[in-house]
Design a protein around this motif. Structure first.
Motif, PDB file in Angstrom:
ATOM      1  N   GLY A 198       0.809  -1.212   0.000  1.00 46.99           N
ATOM      2  CA  GLY A 198       0.000   0.000   0.000  1.00 46.99           C
ATOM      3  C   GLY A 198       0.842   1.261   0.000  1.00 46.99           C
ATOM      4  N   VAL A 199       0.156   2.399  -0.045  1.00 47.30           N
ATOM      5  CA  VAL A 199       0.798   3.709   0.101  1.00 47.30           C
ATOM      6  C   VAL A 199      -0.092   4.569   0.991  1.00 47.30           C
ATOM      7  CG1 VAL A 199       1.981   3.668  -2.130  1.00 47.30           C
ATOM      8  CG2 VAL A 199      -0.327   4.637  -1.973  1.00 47.30           C
ATOM      9  N   ILE A 200       0.520   5.518   1.685  1.00 50.94           N
ATOM     10  CA  ILE A 200      -0.273   6.511   2.403  1.00 50.94           C
ATOM     11  C   ILE A 200      -0.750   7.530   1.379  1.00 50.94           C
ATOM     12  CG2 ILE A 200      -0.298   8.299   4.176  1.00 50.94           C
ATOM     13  CD1 ILE A 200       1.853   6.786   5.678  1.00 50.94           C
ATOM     14  N   GLU A 201      -2.046   7.521   1.134  1.00 51.92           N
ATOM     15  CA  GLU A 201      -2.594   8.441   0.125  1.00 51.92           C
ATOM     16  C   GLU A 201      -2.758   9.839   0.689  1.00 51.92           C
ATOM     17  OE1 GLU A 201      -6.826   8.289  -1.828  1.00 51.92           O
ATOM     18  OE2 GLU A 201      -5.411   7.131  -3.031  1.00 51.92           O
ATOM     19  N   TYR A 219      -5.426   7.625   5.316  1.00 60.10           N
ATOM     20  CA  TYR A 219      -6.032   6.928   4.190  1.00 60.10           C
ATOM     21  C   TYR A 219      -4.931   6.169   3.454  1.00 60.10           C
ATOM     22  CZ  TYR A 219      -9.948   9.958   5.274  1.00 60.10           C
ATOM     23  OH  TYR A 219     -10.975  10.593   5.930  1.00 60.10           O
ATOM     24  N   LEU A 220      -5.015   4.836   3.498  1.00 60.38           N
ATOM     25  CA  LEU A 220      -4.014   3.971   2.877  1.00 60.38           C
ATOM     26  C   LEU A 220      -4.611   3.311   1.643  1.00 60.38           C
ATOM     27  CD1 LEU A 220      -2.769   2.098   6.090  1.00 60.38           C
ATOM     28  CD2 LEU A 220      -2.144   4.400   5.293  1.00 60.38           C
ATOM     29  N   ARG A 221      -3.968   3.494   0.504  1.00 61.01           N
ATOM     30  CA  ARG A 221      -4.465   2.918  -0.750  1.00 61.01           C
ATOM     31  C   ARG A 221      -3.719   1.607  -1.037  1.00 61.01           C
ATOM     32  NH1 ARG A 221      -9.081   4.040  -3.263  1.00 61.01           N
ATOM     33  NH2 ARG A 221      -8.635   6.276  -3.066  1.00 61.01           N
ATOM     34  N   LYS A 222      -4.475   0.564  -1.398  1.00 59.26           N
ATOM     35  CA  LYS A 222      -3.875  -0.723  -1.767  1.00 59.26           C
ATOM     36  C   LYS A 222      -3.459  -0.635  -3.236  1.00 59.26           C
ATOM     37  CE  LYS A 222      -3.452  -5.364  -1.053  1.00 59.26           C
ATOM     38  NZ  LYS A 222      -4.612  -6.142  -0.585  1.00 59.26           N
ATOM     39  N   VAL A 223      -2.153  -0.696  -3.489  1.00 62.63           N
ATOM     40  CA  VAL A 223      -1.660  -0.534  -4.858  1.00 62.63           C
ATOM     41  C   VAL A 223      -0.964  -1.787  -5.386  1.00 62.63           C
ATOM     42  CG1 VAL A 223      -1.420   1.972  -4.661  1.00 62.63           C
ATOM     43  CG2 VAL A 223       0.502   0.502  -4.015  1.00 62.63           C
ATOM     44  N   GLY A 224      -0.722  -2.764  -4.517  1.00 63.19           N
ATOM     45  CA  GLY A 224      -0.088  -4.004  -4.937  1.00 63.19           C
ATOM     46  C   GLY A 224      -0.601  -5.154  -4.100  1.00 63.19           C
ATOM     47  N   SER A 225      -0.068  -6.331  -4.329  1.00 68.05           N
ATOM     48  CA  SER A 225      -0.484  -7.500  -3.559  1.00 68.05           C
ATOM     49  C   SER A 225       0.166  -7.478  -2.182  1.00 68.05           C
ATOM     50  CB  SER A 225      -0.095  -8.784  -4.288  1.00 68.05           C
ATOM     51  OG  SER A 225      -0.772  -8.872  -5.523  1.00 68.05           O
ATOM     52  N   THR A 226      -0.597  -7.913  -1.191  1.00 67.47           N
ATOM     53  CA  THR A 226      -0.036  -8.088   0.149  1.00 67.47           C
ATOM     54  C   THR A 226       0.596  -9.476   0.238  1.00 67.47           C
ATOM     55  OG1 THR A 226      -1.746  -6.667   1.108  1.00 67.47           O
ATOM     56  CG2 THR A 226      -0.553  -8.122   2.611  1.00 67.47           C
ATOM     57  N   PRO A 227       1.862  -9.580   0.628  1.00 65.19           N
ATOM     58  CA  PRO A 227       2.493 -10.896   0.752  1.00 65.19           C
ATOM     59  C   PRO A 227       1.686 -11.828   1.649  1.00 65.19           C
ATOM     60  CG  PRO A 227       4.147  -9.168   0.919  1.00 65.19           C
ATOM     61  CD  PRO A 227       2.807  -8.480   0.913  1.00 65.19           C
ATOM     62  N   ALA A 228       1.704 -13.110   1.320  1.00 66.09           N
ATOM     63  CA  ALA A 228       0.879 -14.103   2.022  1.00 66.09           C
ATOM     64  C   ALA A 228       1.198 -14.210   3.504  1.00 66.09           C
ATOM     65  CB  ALA A 228       1.041 -15.463   1.351  1.00 66.09           C
ATOM     66  N   LYS A 229       2.391 -13.800   3.913  1.00 65.32           N
ATOM     67  CA  LYS A 229       2.767 -13.922   5.331  1.00 65.32           C
ATOM     68  C   LYS A 229       2.066 -12.894   6.222  1.00 65.32           C
ATOM     69  CE  LYS A 229       6.928 -11.037   4.834  1.00 65.32           C
ATOM     70  NZ  LYS A 229       8.396 -11.007   4.987  1.00 65.32           N
ATOM     71  N   PHE A 230       1.379 -11.921   5.602  1.00 67.74           N
ATOM     72  CA  PHE A 230       0.654 -10.901   6.369  1.00 67.74           C
ATOM     73  C   PHE A 230      -0.854 -11.128   6.285  1.00 67.74           C
ATOM     74  CE2 PHE A 230       4.521  -8.496   4.947  1.00 67.74           C
ATOM     75  CZ  PHE A 230       5.122  -8.434   6.194  1.00 67.74           C
ATOM     76  N   PRO A 231      -1.610 -10.882   7.340  1.00 66.18           N
ATOM     77  CA  PRO A 231      -1.128 -10.480   8.663  1.00 66.18           C
ATOM     78  C   PRO A 231      -0.448 -11.631   9.386  1.00 66.18           C
ATOM     79  CG  PRO A 231      -3.491 -10.862   8.745  1.00 66.18           C
ATOM     80  CD  PRO A 231      -3.094 -11.002   7.309  1.00 66.18           C
TER      81      PRO A 231
END
Length: 242
Positions: A198-201, A219-231
């Protein structure tokens, strides 16, 4: 409070929405006699700290805009993590058009309370789930499925980012409600959000309209995939923030 709604949110509730707010207040006061739902029971405090504060964070949704795109006819999926007695998720469900809201809390008694009041409020677009934030973020039926994730007063900002971003679709938005916010917290969050896809928008600072208390929304924008180890596992994001 109608003038304050209009001046601060450029919006005001319809008579039906006003009745819903009043019904919610009465139900929470009744529930508070058996459960420790909230310390905020004075009507004016409830209006400011539960209703107004909840809706100030999603001001852009109330005006029915996401960026430049109108969402009047667009279905929006919202998840509220650590909802407690239902804020900010229930007020959001009352005013955002074409939305469904999942209210999540790890305390079964609070979810049972919410389940008991939803029929009385006739909120057919809301359901409640008993689960830890770390666990629901790893479940296939929830991971990367929501447009908006709301989280208020739950943990550190970077931990909140780790709870919310795995639940969002690409392009989704996490909204973290805070009181005070330090430069160190912002720096730590920037590092965490980058690891989470993500990024801080934006960060908005404002004051509540009656008590003049300091508030922030990140406000955090999801811009890519979150790695499977998270959360990470239960308790780890709070104990060892990214």
């Amino acid at each position: 409070m109608m003038d304050i709604w209009e001046k601060t949110l450029e919006w005001k509730p319809s008579p039906q929405q006003q009745e819903l707010f009043q019904s919610l207040y009465k139900l929470i006061i009744q529930g508070n006699r058996q459960l420790n739902l909230t310390r905020i029971t004075n009507p004016e405090d409830f209006w400011e700290k539960h209703l107004w504060d909840s809706l100030r964070g999603i001001k852009f949704l109330i005006s029915q805009k996401i960026g430049e795109e109108s969402v009047d006819n667009q279905a929006i999926t919202i998840i509220d993590l650590g909802t407690g007695a239902g804020s900010p998720g229930i007020p959001a469900a009352m005013v955002v058009k074409n939305c469904t809201v999942n209210l999540v809390d790890s305390t079964k008694k609070k979810i049972n309370f919410i389940d008991s009041i939803l029929p009385q409020l006739q909120l057919n677009n809301v359901f409640a789930t008993t689960c830890r934030a770390e666990e629901i973020g790893r479940e296939n039926q929830h991971r990367e499925t929501y447009d908006i994730a709301l989280i208020r007063a739950v943990a550190s900002v970077s931990a909140c980012a780790e709870y919310t971003l795995p639940l969002l679709k690409q392009g989704g938005l996490a909204i973290i409600y805070r009181g005070n916010l330090t430069d160190e917290e912002i720096t730590n969050t920037e590092n965490a959000v980058q690891q989470l896809g993500g990024v801080i928008e934006s960060i908005e600072q404002f004051n509540t309209p009656i008590s003049n208390s300091d508030r922030h929304c990140l406000y955090l924008r999801k811009v890519g995939s979150t790695p499977a180890k998270f959360p990470r596992s239960v308790g780890v994001p709070a104990q060892r923030p990214l």
